[in-house]
Design an enzyme around this catalytic site. Structure first.
Site, PDB file in Angstrom:
ATOM      1  CE  LYS A  10      -2.301   2.613  -4.516  1.00 19.25           C
ATOM      2  NZ  LYS A  10      -1.353   2.868  -3.395  1.00 19.25           N
ATOM      3  CE1 TYR A  50      -4.335  -0.174   0.093  1.00 22.00           C
ATOM      4  CE2 TYR A  50      -5.862   1.542  -0.592  1.00 22.00           C
ATOM      5  CZ  TYR A  50      -4.706   0.805  -0.799  1.00 22.00           C
ATOM      6  OH  TYR A  50      -3.907   1.061  -1.898  1.00 22.00           O
ATOM      7  CG  HIS A 126      -3.264  -2.214  -4.570  1.00 25.13           C
ATOM      8  ND1 HIS A 126      -2.889  -2.318  -3.247  1.00 25.13           N
ATOM      9  CD2 HIS A 126      -3.872  -3.382  -4.890  1.00 25.13           C
ATOM     10  CE1 HIS A 126      -3.266  -3.512  -2.792  1.00 25.13           C
ATOM     11  NE2 HIS A 126      -3.876  -4.175  -3.764  1.00 25.13           N
TER      12      HIS A 126
HETATM   13  N1  UDP Z   1       0.740   4.561   2.483  1.00 27.50           N
HETATM   14  C1  UDP Z   1       0.774   5.859   2.971  1.00 27.50           C
HETATM   15  N2  UDP Z   1       1.654   6.143   3.990  1.00 27.50           N
HETATM   16  C2  UDP Z   1       2.491   5.216   4.518  1.00 27.50           C
HETATM   17  C3  UDP Z   1       2.437   3.900   4.019  1.00 27.50           C
HETATM   18  C4  UDP Z   1       1.542   3.603   3.004  1.00 27.50           C
HETATM   19  O1  UDP Z   1       0.026   6.720   2.504  1.00 27.50           O
HETATM   20  O2  UDP Z   1       3.272   5.547   5.425  1.00 27.50           O
HETATM   21  C5  UDP Z   1      -0.210   4.234   1.391  1.00 27.50           C
HETATM   22  C6  UDP Z   1       0.471   3.989   0.030  1.00 27.50           C
HETATM   23  O3  UDP Z   1      -0.356   4.554  -0.983  1.00 27.50           O
HETATM   24  C7  UDP Z   1       0.503   2.477  -0.036  1.00 27.50           C
HETATM   25  C8  UDP Z   1      -0.804   2.107   0.669  1.00 27.50           C
HETATM   26  O4  UDP Z   1      -0.889   3.050   1.738  1.00 27.50           O
HETATM   27  O5  UDP Z   1       0.562   2.005  -1.378  1.00 27.50           O
HETATM   28  C9  UDP Z   1      -0.866   0.711   1.239  1.00 27.50           C
HETATM   29  O6  UDP Z   1       0.273   0.475   2.047  1.00 27.50           O
HETATM   30  P1  UDP Z   1       1.078  -0.904   1.982  1.00 27.50           P
HETATM   31  O7  UDP Z   1       2.021  -0.915   3.126  1.00 27.50           O
HETATM   32  O8  UDP Z   1       0.123  -2.037   1.851  1.00 27.50           O
HETATM   33  O9  UDP Z   1       1.952  -0.734   0.645  1.00 27.50           O
HETATM   34  P2  UDP Z   1       1.812  -1.430  -0.795  1.00 27.50           P
HETATM   35  O10 UDP Z   1       1.339  -2.843  -0.575  1.00 27.50           O
HETATM   36  O11 UDP Z   1       0.845  -0.591  -1.603  1.00 27.50           O
HETATM   37  O12 UDP Z   1       3.210  -1.377  -1.376  1.00 27.50           O
HETATM   38 MG    MG Z   2      -0.178  -3.630   0.563  1.00 28.61          MG
END
Ligand code: UDP
Ligand code: MG
Length: 159
Positions: A10, A50, A126
């Site tokens: 990122k 996303y 990510h």
């Molecule tokens: N994120 C955030 N706030 C939250 C949860 C997630 O800003 O409360 C962001 C974080 O950068 C995360 C991304 O959203 O990596 C996608 O969320 P996901 O639950 O898919 O997590 P990941 O798969 O990246 O672990």
């Molecule tokens: Mg995710």
């Protein structure tokens, strides 16, 4: 059992000069990089990537964060690649990510802190969350001719 997964360093990871350190983690375990590029994605592309999070309270901040600078995207291939990549990456919240994982070693904030600041959770990287997500994300980020098949020494000594 051989799978492919999408990884994105990122904007925080790129701006902090962590590209080499992060790629090394995947190479070290013998996962094969089959496609790689730097991109500066726009809001629309970020919203598509996303899309599963579009109703979440952090969606706008997340799109803002992922578009604030260039990212490095790559596809890794290997045995149980989706799960293995997630293990190397660690918990979504760096505060809960174990030391030794990428998020645990290069960040420490919590998602609660990020949301209090009105920012997307800066967690460096990510990685696709499931095989289905990996297939969709690889299709979105990479054209077929941007990916390559070749043999690594790992296929003799690690696989
Ligand atoms: N994120 C955030 N706030 C939250 C949860 C997630 O800003 O409360 C962001 C974080 O950068 C995360 C991304 O959203 O990596 C996608 O969320 P996901 O639950 O898919 O997590 P990941 O798969 O990246 O672990
Ligand atoms: Mg995710």
């Amino acid at each position: 059992m051989i799978e492919r997964s999408l990884v994105i360093i990122k904007p925080d990871g790129v701006e902090r000069g962590l590209v080499g350190e992060i790629i090394k983690r995947f190479e070290n375990v013998g996962l094969k990089i089959v496609g790689i590029k730097m991109m500066w994605i726009d809001k629309r592309f970020a919203e598509q990537h996303y899309s599963a999070h579009k109703t979440k309270p952090f969606f706008k901040e997340l799109v803002g964060f992922i578009t604030e600078g260039p990212v490095v995207a790559f596809v890794v291939e290997g045995v149980h690649a989706v799960d293995n990549v997630r293990r190397l990456v660690g918990h979504t919240s760096p505060h809960e990510a174990a030391p030794g994982t990428i998020r645990g070693d290069f960040a420490h904030i919590s998602m609660a802190y990020a949301s209090k600041k009105g920012l997307g959770g800066k967690n460096v990287i990510h990685a696709s969350g499931s095989k289905k997500e990996a297939e969709e994300e690889i299709k979105l980020w990479f054209k077929k001719d941007e990916m390559h098949s070749y043999t690594t020494v790992h296929e003799k000594h690690v696989f």
